[in-house]
Design a protein around this motif. Structure first.
Motif, PDB file in Angstrom:
ATOM      1  N   ALA A  91       0.836  -1.210   0.000  1.00  0.00           N
ATOM      2  CA  ALA A  91       0.000   0.000   0.000  1.00  0.00           C
ATOM      3  C   ALA A  91       0.863   1.250   0.000  1.00  0.00           C
ATOM      4  CB  ALA A  91      -0.927  -0.009   1.217  1.00  0.00           C
ATOM      5  N   THR A  92       1.941   1.236   0.791  1.00  0.00           N
ATOM      6  CA  THR A  92       2.801   2.421   0.845  1.00  0.00           C
ATOM      7  C   THR A  92       3.606   2.595  -0.435  1.00  0.00           C
ATOM      8  OG1 THR A  92       4.641   1.239   1.939  1.00  0.00           O
ATOM      9  CG2 THR A  92       2.975   2.253   3.353  1.00  0.00           C
ATOM     10  N   LYS A  93       4.058   1.488  -1.017  1.00  0.00           N
ATOM     11  CA  LYS A  93       4.895   1.593  -2.219  1.00  0.00           C
ATOM     12  C   LYS A  93       4.067   1.903  -3.460  1.00  0.00           C
ATOM     13  CE  LYS A  93       8.772   1.067  -0.126  1.00  0.00           C
ATOM     14  NZ  LYS A  93       9.648   2.253   0.061  1.00  0.00           N
ATOM     15  N   PHE A  94       2.907   1.262  -3.614  1.00  0.00           N
ATOM     16  CA  PHE A  94       2.017   1.643  -4.721  1.00  0.00           C
ATOM     17  C   PHE A  94       1.655   3.120  -4.592  1.00  0.00           C
ATOM     18  CE2 PHE A  94       1.787  -2.747  -5.642  1.00  0.00           C
ATOM     19  CZ  PHE A  94       0.982  -3.000  -6.752  1.00  0.00           C
ATOM     20  N   GLY A  95       1.402   3.564  -3.360  1.00  0.00           N
ATOM     21  CA  GLY A  95       1.001   4.950  -3.129  1.00  0.00           C
ATOM     22  C   GLY A  95       2.085   5.949  -3.468  1.00  0.00           C
ATOM     23  N   ILE A  96       3.311   5.708  -3.005  1.00  0.00           N
ATOM     24  CA  ILE A  96       4.378   6.681  -3.247  1.00  0.00           C
ATOM     25  C   ILE A  96       4.752   6.719  -4.725  1.00  0.00           C
ATOM     26  CG2 ILE A  96       6.387   5.183  -2.835  1.00  0.00           C
ATOM     27  CD1 ILE A  96       5.901   8.882  -1.766  1.00  0.00           C
ATOM     28  N   GLU A  97       4.574   5.610  -5.430  1.00  0.00           N
ATOM     29  CA  GLU A  97       4.881   5.626  -6.863  1.00  0.00           C
ATOM     30  C   GLU A  97       3.890   6.506  -7.622  1.00  0.00           C
ATOM     31  OE1 GLU A  97       6.099   2.264  -8.988  1.00  0.00           O
ATOM     32  OE2 GLU A  97       7.407   1.499  -7.384  1.00  0.00           O
ATOM     33  N   GLY A  98       2.615   6.424  -7.254  1.00  0.00           N
ATOM     34  CA  GLY A  98       1.635   7.296  -7.901  1.00  0.00           C
ATOM     35  C   GLY A  98       1.913   8.757  -7.618  1.00  0.00           C
ATOM     36  N   PHE A  99       2.269   9.056  -6.370  1.00  0.00           N
ATOM     37  CA  PHE A  99       2.607  10.429  -5.996  1.00  0.00           C
ATOM     38  C   PHE A  99       3.786  10.934  -6.828  1.00  0.00           C
ATOM     39  CE2 PHE A  99       5.263  13.277  -3.416  1.00  0.00           C
ATOM     40  CZ  PHE A  99       4.366  14.290  -3.125  1.00  0.00           C
ATOM     41  N   CYS A 100       4.844  10.141  -6.890  1.00  0.00           N
ATOM     42  CA  CYS A 100       6.057  10.577  -7.591  1.00  0.00           C
ATOM     43  C   CYS A 100       5.832  10.718  -9.098  1.00  0.00           C
ATOM     44  CB  CYS A 100       7.201   9.598  -7.325  1.00  0.00           C
ATOM     45  SG  CYS A 100       7.877   9.700  -5.648  1.00  0.00           S
ATOM     46  N   GLU A 101       5.027   9.836  -9.662  1.00  0.00           N
ATOM     47  CA  GLU A 101       4.777   9.924 -11.106  1.00  0.00           C
ATOM     48  C   GLU A 101       4.043  11.210 -11.451  1.00  0.00           C
ATOM     49  OE1 GLU A 101       3.031   7.106 -14.709  1.00  0.00           O
ATOM     50  OE2 GLU A 101       3.660   6.213 -12.794  1.00  0.00           O
ATOM     51  N   SER A 102       3.143  11.625 -10.589  1.00  0.00           N
ATOM     52  CA  SER A 102       2.445  12.889 -10.795  1.00  0.00           C
ATOM     53  C   SER A 102       3.373  14.080 -10.587  1.00  0.00           C
ATOM     54  CB  SER A 102       1.255  12.975  -9.837  1.00  0.00           C
ATOM     55  OG  SER A 102       0.588  14.211  -9.956  1.00  0.00           O
ATOM     56  N   VAL A 103       4.125  14.059  -9.483  1.00  0.00           N
ATOM     57  CA  VAL A 103       5.036  15.162  -9.166  1.00  0.00           C
ATOM     58  C   VAL A 103       6.096  15.330 -10.255  1.00  0.00           C
ATOM     59  CG1 VAL A 103       6.824  15.936  -7.553  1.00  0.00           C
ATOM     60  CG2 VAL A 103       4.642  15.079  -6.688  1.00  0.00           C
ATOM     61  N   ALA A 104       6.564  14.229 -10.826  1.00  0.00           N
ATOM     62  CA  ALA A 104       7.584  14.307 -11.873  1.00  0.00           C
ATOM     63  C   ALA A 104       7.119  15.205 -13.017  1.00  0.00           C
ATOM     64  CB  ALA A 104       7.913  12.912 -12.394  1.00  0.00           C
ATOM     65  N   GLN A 105       5.837  15.124 -13.353  1.00  0.00           N
ATOM     66  CA  GLN A 105       5.298  15.944 -14.434  1.00  0.00           C
ATOM     67  C   GLN A 105       5.157  17.407 -14.013  1.00  0.00           C
ATOM     68  OE1 GLN A 105       1.894  13.757 -16.491  1.00  0.00           O
ATOM     69  NE2 GLN A 105       2.325  12.343 -14.804  1.00  0.00           N
ATOM     70  N   GLU A 106       4.879  17.624 -12.744  1.00  0.00           N
ATOM     71  CA  GLU A 106       4.712  18.987 -12.239  1.00  0.00           C
ATOM     72  C   GLU A 106       6.025  19.759 -12.200  1.00  0.00           C
ATOM     73  OE1 GLU A 106       1.141  17.588  -9.142  1.00  0.00           O
ATOM     74  OE2 GLU A 106       3.026  18.384  -8.371  1.00  0.00           O
ATOM     75  N   VAL A 107       7.114  19.062 -11.863  1.00  0.00           N
ATOM     76  CA  VAL A 107       8.376  19.774 -11.613  1.00  0.00           C
ATOM     77  C   VAL A 107       9.362  19.725 -12.768  1.00  0.00           C
ATOM     78  CG1 VAL A 107       8.126  19.414  -9.137  1.00  0.00           C
ATOM     79  CG2 VAL A 107       9.489  17.787 -10.479  1.00  0.00           C
ATOM     80  N   ALA A 108       9.062  18.961 -13.815  1.00  0.00           N
ATOM     81  CA  ALA A 108       9.962  18.904 -14.969  1.00  0.00           C
ATOM     82  C   ALA A 108      10.259  20.290 -15.556  1.00  0.00           C
ATOM     83  CB  ALA A 108       9.400  17.963 -16.035  1.00  0.00           C
ATOM     84  N   PRO A 109       9.267  21.200 -15.636  1.00  0.00           N
ATOM     85  CA  PRO A 109       9.561  22.533 -16.171  1.00  0.00           C
ATOM     86  C   PRO A 109      10.563  23.333 -15.340  1.00  0.00           C
ATOM     87  CG  PRO A 109       7.202  22.102 -16.233  1.00  0.00           C
ATOM     88  CD  PRO A 109       7.815  21.018 -15.412  1.00  0.00           C
ATOM     89  N   PHE A 110      10.799  22.914 -14.094  1.00  0.00           N
ATOM     90  CA  PHE A 110      11.749  23.615 -13.227  1.00  0.00           C
ATOM     91  C   PHE A 110      13.124  22.949 -13.218  1.00  0.00           C
ATOM     92  CE2 PHE A 110       7.514  24.193 -11.113  1.00  0.00           C
ATOM     93  CZ  PHE A 110       7.355  25.535 -11.452  1.00  0.00           C
ATOM     94  N   ASN A 111      13.357  22.039 -14.178  1.00  0.00           N
ATOM     95  CA  ASN A 111      14.639  21.336 -14.259  1.00  0.00           C
ATOM     96  C   ASN A 111      14.875  20.449 -13.035  1.00  0.00           C
ATOM     97  OD1 ASN A 111      17.053  20.654 -15.614  1.00  0.00           O
ATOM     98  ND2 ASN A 111      18.223  22.193 -14.474  1.00  0.00           N
ATOM     99  N   ILE A 112      13.795  19.873 -12.525  1.00  0.00           N
ATOM    100  CA  ILE A 112      13.873  18.925 -11.409  1.00  0.00           C
ATOM    101  C   ILE A 112      13.421  17.563 -11.934  1.00  0.00           C
ATOM    102  CG2 ILE A 112      13.050  18.325  -9.096  1.00  0.00           C
ATOM    103  CD1 ILE A 112      12.361  21.333  -8.738  1.00  0.00           C
ATOM    104  N   GLY A 113      14.284  16.578 -11.818  1.00  0.00           N
ATOM    105  CA  GLY A 113      13.965  15.236 -12.278  1.00  0.00           C
ATOM    106  C   GLY A 113      13.563  14.340 -11.119  1.00  0.00           C
TER     107      GLY A 113
END
Length: 277
Positions: free
Chosen positions: A150-172
């Protein structure tokens, strides 16, 4: 060019191995631990480049303070590695409320708050890399491990979304999905529920053989896994996922192929719920 890293959970396992390798090559590590004595050897060997702090990952204000002080003290943090976490084994019915709440607070909420706390600083400095240590258990589920999944499925969904949010700021953002490795996670730090005799012989207790170090050891080499994680920060753009371990990759691919096959049988069912214009 030397980098500065903020890594949670550096007293053992991947965290310790990552820190050891990074310090040996001249980088600076801000590491969090629950017991400073466990990293005293590194502190003595690298007094100017190893900055280790006590941190409870269930304490959000403390996470925010550690992140703030790390950026202020070191000027920049190039890489954040969310590594702290633990495994909890037992059937869902066997787990206590406290065990459920604590693993969510540590593995999931703690990781989320670490990333959220770092984002304003990473955005302001104009670059950065976030590495989330997950597991192939973030894609593949086994009985007797429901809350860890539950924790690992959850954090992966969070990170996949955040990755798209922060890419424009040169954050991978990279999600690392290791398979079984010879670390304290499996042979020392794993927590068990109070087992019920009703589940004896049930798949929910199959983990007992896996946790027995007298059986075949886990195939993953923590040193090599740490090397691949370190090397990933020089890959541009940041890989969204890295699976470490041949067994983990084979299991992940098989699981995803089965999932896709199941979805493809549902074409008519899915369409049947659309408005008929």
């Amino acid at each position: 060019m030397n980098k500065t890293w903020l890594i949670t959970g550096v007293s053992s396992g991947f965290g310790y191995e990552l820190t050891r390798q990074l310090l040996a090559k001249g980088d600076t590590v801000v590491g969090t631990v629950r017991n400073k004595a466990k990293v005293a050897d590194l502190g003595e060997k690298y007094p100017t480049t190893f900055d280790y702090q006590i941190l409870d990952m269930t304490d959000t204000p403390a996470i925010q303070q550690v992140v703030k002080e790390a950026f202020e003290k070191h000027g920049k943090i190039d890489v954040i590695i969310n590594n702290a976490g633990y495994g909890l084994f037992g059937a869902a019915e066997e787990l206590s409320d406290e065990q459920v709440e604590h693993i969510i607070a540590t593995n999931l909420t703690g990781s989320i708050q670490m990333i959220r706390s770092a984002l304003p600083f990473l955005r302001k400095q104009g670059h950065g890399r976030i590495i989330q240590i997950s597991s192939y258990g973030g894609q593949v589920a086994f009985p007797g491990n429901s809350m860890y999944h539950a924790t690992k499925f959850g954090i992966e969904g969070f990170c996949e979304s955040v990755a798209q949010e922060v890419a424009p700021f040169n954050i991978g953002v990279t999600i690392v999905e290791p398979g079984g490795a010879r670390t304290e996670f499996r042979y020392g730090s794993a927590q068990l529920a109070e087992l019920m005799p009703e589940y004896d012989g049930n798949p929910a207790h199959s983990f007992l053989a896996m946790l027995d170090s007298s059986n075949v050891l886990a195939p993953g080499d923590p040193s090599e896994m740490a090397k691949r994680i370190i090397e990933s920060v020089d890959i541009t753009p940041a890989p969204l996922r890295m699976v470490l371990g041949s067994q983990a990759l084979a299991s992940t691919i098989a699981t995803l192929e089965n999932r896709l096959a199941d979805f493809r049988t549902q074409t008519e069912l899915a369409a049947s719920t659309d408005y008929k214009e």
